[in-house]
Motif scaffolding. Structure first.
Motif, PDB file in Angstrom:
ATOM      1  N   ALA A   1       0.832  -1.215   0.000  1.00  0.00           N
ATOM      2  CA  ALA A   1       0.000   0.000   0.000  1.00  0.00           C
ATOM      3  C   ALA A   1       0.863   1.260   0.000  1.00  0.00           C
ATOM      4  CB  ALA A   1      -0.931  -0.009   1.218  1.00  0.00           C
ATOM      5  N   GLY A   2       2.043   1.178   0.620  1.00  0.00           N
ATOM      6  CA  GLY A   2       2.879   2.372   0.779  1.00  0.00           C
ATOM      7  C   GLY A   2       3.863   2.618  -0.347  1.00  0.00           C
ATOM      8  N   TYR A   3       4.334   1.532  -0.994  1.00  0.00           N
ATOM      9  CA  TYR A   3       5.398   1.683  -2.000  1.00  0.00           C
ATOM     10  C   TYR A   3       5.006   1.183  -3.392  1.00  0.00           C
ATOM     11  CZ  TYR A   3       8.715   3.084   1.634  1.00  0.00           C
ATOM     12  OH  TYR A   3       9.364   3.768   2.631  1.00  0.00           O
ATOM     13  N   PHE A   4       3.807   0.585  -3.518  1.00  0.00           N
ATOM     14  CA  PHE A   4       3.367   0.183  -4.868  1.00  0.00           C
ATOM     15  C   PHE A   4       2.111   0.949  -5.291  1.00  0.00           C
ATOM     16  CE2 PHE A   4       1.169  -2.357  -8.051  1.00  0.00           C
ATOM     17  CZ  PHE A   4       2.188  -2.479  -8.995  1.00  0.00           C
ATOM     18  N   PHE A   5       1.089   0.892  -4.428  1.00  0.00           N
ATOM     19  CA  PHE A   5      -0.172   1.562  -4.789  1.00  0.00           C
ATOM     20  C   PHE A   5      -0.184   3.032  -4.372  1.00  0.00           C
ATOM     21  CE2 PHE A   5      -1.680  -2.933  -4.535  1.00  0.00           C
ATOM     22  CZ  PHE A   5      -2.070  -3.046  -5.860  1.00  0.00           C
ATOM     23  N   GLY A   6       0.650   3.377  -3.410  1.00  0.00           N
ATOM     24  CA  GLY A   6       0.710   4.776  -2.983  1.00  0.00           C
ATOM     25  C   GLY A   6      -0.507   5.255  -2.201  1.00  0.00           C
ATOM     26  N   ILE A   7      -1.310   4.297  -1.690  1.00  0.00           N
ATOM     27  CA  ILE A   7      -2.515   4.725  -0.948  1.00  0.00           C
ATOM     28  C   ILE A   7      -2.242   4.846   0.549  1.00  0.00           C
ATOM     29  CG2 ILE A   7      -4.249   3.960  -2.613  1.00  0.00           C
ATOM     30  CD1 ILE A   7      -4.441   1.330  -0.946  1.00  0.00           C
ATOM     31  N   HIS A   8      -1.103   4.362   0.983  1.00  0.00           N
ATOM     32  CA  HIS A   8      -0.646   4.540   2.369  1.00  0.00           C
ATOM     33  C   HIS A   8       0.670   5.318   2.316  1.00  0.00           C
ATOM     34  CE1 HIS A   8      -2.763   1.106   4.842  1.00  0.00           C
ATOM     35  NE2 HIS A   8      -3.623   1.937   4.286  1.00  0.00           N
ATOM     36  N   ALA A   9       1.069   5.838   3.481  1.00  0.00           N
ATOM     37  CA  ALA A   9       2.364   6.532   3.549  1.00  0.00           C
ATOM     38  C   ALA A   9       3.478   5.544   3.193  1.00  0.00           C
ATOM     39  CB  ALA A   9       2.578   7.053   4.968  1.00  0.00           C
ATOM     40  N   PRO A  10       4.496   5.982   2.493  1.00  0.00           N
ATOM     41  CA  PRO A  10       4.779   7.365   2.103  1.00  0.00           C
ATOM     42  C   PRO A  10       4.162   7.774   0.757  1.00  0.00           C
ATOM     43  CG  PRO A  10       6.646   5.979   1.554  1.00  0.00           C
ATOM     44  CD  PRO A  10       5.636   5.079   2.190  1.00  0.00           C
TER      45      PRO A  10
END
Ligand code: BGC
Length: 456
Positions: free
Chosen positions: A182-191
């Motif tokens: 979620a954070g480094y592939f989809f970008g929907i979570h931080a960062p």
């Protein structure tokens, strides 16, 4: 004759004397006080401050005020008869810059929380990383920078030395699949980073760090019980067409196998996900060995199942999830299907790895739209969800699968990441304007279940 699930009674005693019962929380979701007593900025503070990232523009700045009011919530844990409390340490509270200078106020704070748990007869279980990376490290590349192995190990060493005299049970990481995906592939979570160029190194460095952190703990605390936790979902193909069956296999590799298998010495699931071969670009000689660790226990965290079908247009994996909303099934506030047999399948699945010594459910629970009526919250759906999940766990246990504990997600309503304060997962309701707490009917039920009054 086959045991029907409705015939399974769920008295606590049926799980055995040694079964571990608990509740789980996380620092970022509960503490608030995001800039108090020398705490550094975390990636979630930065992410939430950007427009449009969190539902309703919510942020974790105050959350449940657990930082100041930890005694109130630990008293509630005690009141609910919950013997084990899993919470996380905030890396930026201990090391505001991520590395280097230690913030003594952060250490003092967690010492107080741990001591208060012990005073109340509640066992503290620590998660070292539940997604709140120091922003100072993200600026240097975060999980995509290989130096994170050293940064993380140094942070773990500080925590082990500061708290290890009183804390026996440790979880190195919470759900690496989610914070990298979620954070480094989809970008929907931080960062909020996207694409394979970020995801692949983040995967590899997260596992290397998890293992380096575990080795650090073992070196400093040889008697500690060292575990880590993984998210998992029961995967079923949309149809019995071979295309859908193969798509489900690929989704299973991504969702359930990607992180556990290298740790167990089985390598990345490259047959189902050839794109993972590109991890080689980020590998150094000796890495394969450094992905392995003999954890004392593994925590699995399950909420639902996923139905998967072939999709021509989904890059790398050619599989897509058939949304629960479109399947005419009961939904939680997260729009996840209520499907208790999923947890039974997950216990069975992880029992399929003989290398796993001990298995706990370190998270399970559900968000529903709770209502306060006459100062009460009658959350029958949540109680039913937990009971049904426990029946499934008991079924697996009775069939001989090993499963040694169960932690509910979560104690109080809290900051649900990109979803903000809207989904309520707690056994305890919070009015976020007043910070007033109300124990929900599910909390009362768990208390009674955990007390000796319940006959097995
Ligand atoms: C996470 C929790 C989260 C919960 C419900 C898990 O993925 O560990 O932090 O709140 O699921 O979404």
């Amino acid at each position: 004759m086959e045991t029907k699930i409705q015939d399974i009674q769920i008295g606590k005693k049926l799980f055995g004397e040694d079964f571990i019962w608990g509740v789980s929380t996380a620092a970022l979701q509960t503490e608030g006080s995001c800039d108090i007593d020398g705490k550094g900025t975390s990636i979630w503070d930065t992410f939430a401050a950007k427009k449009g990232k969190i539902l309703n523009g919510d942020n974790p700045n105050n959350a449940c005020e657990f930082y100041h009011q930890y005694q109130r919530d630990i008293d509630l844990i005690k009141q609910l008869n919950i013997p084990n409390f899993r919470f996380s340490i905030s890396w930026p509270r201990i090391l505001p810059g991520g590395e280097g200078e230690i913030n003594q106020a952060g250490i003092d704070h967690y010492n107080k929380v741990i001591d208060y748990c012990i005073e109340k007869g509640v066992k503290p279980w620590i998660t070292l990383y539940h997604w709140d990376l120091p922003e100072a490290l993200e600026i240097k590349g975060g999980w995509t920078n290989r130096e994170i192995i050293e940064w993380f190990s140094a942070y773990v060493a500080i925590c082990a030395k500061a708290f290890g005299d009183r804390v026996k049970n440790w979880m190195v990481m919470n759900e690496p699949a989610v914070f990298t995906g979620a954070g480094y592939f989809f970008g929907i979570h931080a960062p909020g980073r996207t694409g394979l160029k970020n995801f692949l190194p983040a995967i590899h460095h997260a596992i290397l760090s998890m293992v380096a952190g575990a080795k650090t703990l073992r070196g400093i605390l040889p008697a500690a019980q060292i575990g880590t936790t993984f998210s998992c979902s029961h995967i079923e193909p949309y149809s019995n067409k071979i295309k859908d069956i193969n798509a489900a296999r690929r989704a299973d590799a991504l969702i359930n196998r990607l992180f556990i298998e290298p740790v167990l010495g089985l390598g990345y699931p490259v047959n189902e996900m050839p794109v993972l071969k590109d991890i080689e670009k980020f590998s150094l000689p000796g890495d394969e060995e450094n992905l392995k660790f003999d954890f004392d226990f593994i925590g699995i965290q399950n909420y639902t199942r996923e139905i998967v079908r072939y999709s021509l247009f989904t890059p790398y994996i050619n599989a897509s999830l058939v949304k629960a909303e479109k399947r005419n099934v009961e939904l939680t506030s997260m729009k996840w299907e209520v499907y208790p047999p999923a947890i039974y399948h997950m216990v069975k699945k992880f029992n399929g790895y003989p290398q796993i010594k001990k298995l706990y459910i370190t998270e399970n629970g559900a968000a529903f739209p709770d209502e306060v009526i006459d100062d009460k919250v009658n959350d029958t759906k949540r109680t039913a969800y937990i009971q049904a999940n426990l029946q499934q766990i008991l079924k697996a246990k009775d069939e001989g699968y090993k499963i040694s504990g169960y932690f509910i997600w979560t104690l109080t309503d809290n900051f649900e990441w990109a979803e903000g304060y809207h989904p309520r997962f707690g056994l305890i309701y919070i009015d976020f304007k007043t910070q007033q707490r109300i124990i929900k009917a599910s909390g009362h039920w768990y208390r009674d279940f955990l007390s000796e009054e319940v006959k097995g």
